[in-house]
Design a protein around this motif. Sequence first.
Motif, short mmCIF file in Angstrom:
data_model
loop_
_atom_site.label_atom_id
_atom_site.label_comp_id
_atom_site.label_asym_id
_atom_site.label_seq_id
_atom_site.Cartn_x
_atom_site.Cartn_y
_atom_site.Cartn_z
N ALA A 1 0.85 -1.19 0.00
CA ALA A 1 0.00 0.00 0.00
C ALA A 1 0.88 1.24 0.00
O ALA A 1 1.87 1.32 0.72
N LEU B 1 -7.76 -0.95 5.60
CA LEU B 1 -8.02 -0.41 4.26
C LEU B 1 -9.49 -0.15 4.00
O LEU B 1 -9.83 0.58 3.07
N ARG C 1 -11.45 3.26 2.95
CA ARG C 1 -10.51 4.27 2.46
C ARG C 1 -10.70 4.50 0.96
O ARG C 1 -10.95 3.56 0.21
N GLY D 1 -9.68 4.63 -2.74
CA GLY D 1 -8.62 3.94 -3.46
C GLY D 1 -8.30 4.60 -4.78
O GLY D 1 -9.19 5.15 -5.46
N PHE E 1 -6.79 3.70 -8.38
CA PHE E 1 -6.54 2.51 -9.17
C PHE E 1 -6.04 2.85 -10.57
O PHE E 1 -6.33 3.92 -11.11
N MET F 1 -13.18 -0.93 -0.41
CA MET F 1 -12.65 0.43 -0.55
C MET F 1 -13.54 1.23 -1.48
O MET F 1 -14.27 0.69 -2.30
N GLU G 1 -13.76 3.20 -4.68
CA GLU G 1 -12.96 3.33 -5.90
C GLU G 1 -13.01 4.80 -6.31
O GLU G 1 -13.82 5.23 -7.12
N ALA H 1 -3.01 3.85 -2.68
CA ALA H 1 -2.88 3.04 -3.89
C ALA H 1 -2.07 1.79 -3.58
O ALA H 1 -1.47 1.67 -2.51
#
Length: 244
Positions: free
Chosen positions: A73, A93, A96, A98, A100, A124, A126, A147
């Motif tokens: 991470a 996580l 949170r 994220g 991507f 998470m 997105e 990430a």
Amino acid sequence: LGCGTRVVPDLFNTARSIHKRYLPACQIHLSLADSAQLAAEVVEGRIDAALITLPADAPDLRIELLWRDRLVACLRADDPLAMTKSVLRPADLCGRPGIFYDPARHPAAHERLLELLAEAGVQMQEHSRVSHPIDMQRLVLEGDGLAFIREGTALLAGLTTRPILGKPWTVDTAFIYHNEHHPKTIPLLVRELKRRLAAESKMPAKEAVIVPPNGSRKPPAKTNGKAPEQLSLLDKLPDERLSA
């Protein structure tokens, strides 16, 4: 020769130097693109071979795993998680935002990453999608979320990484070429590339290893005797892999 956008440049440079050693008069033409596109170009015969991140699922392809990096991470160094924990639990996580890699650039890798997160019980948001690894770091630095990147990646100032407890996910890099239609020199290039990587990392040639941006080479993350869960998409190469 193709090179995926998420392949560490040093690995391509090593392959090119080996090719030049054996065929000094033969010029290499570079094709830089996403792994999925390069796999299609190899199958169609538009390029002879490519270095990509897995997974690559095409029956006409010969896939030679070269290197495996642990997936970690990436978060701001002043993030409360980074300041209080050296290792993150999957539960840390959850919820949170994220950041991507754009799924359209490597659909199989994105799908596999989401599968691994779901299997770990991680949900998470997105939040953001990017088309280049450095953009991923920039958004993390700006506070847009966290990430997942390969361990050993050179980081922007203000960022840090943390492994995920009990989740030895990896990013795998492979050399691919057509099963039947390829120059006779390609298998030789692959064997020499594996031999050199194994020698420099002090590991058996069958072990995959990736070259971090800083040029140092390291073995794959230890997994207490268990096969790593690979982010094959990163190479979907009977462990769980993703290849990024």
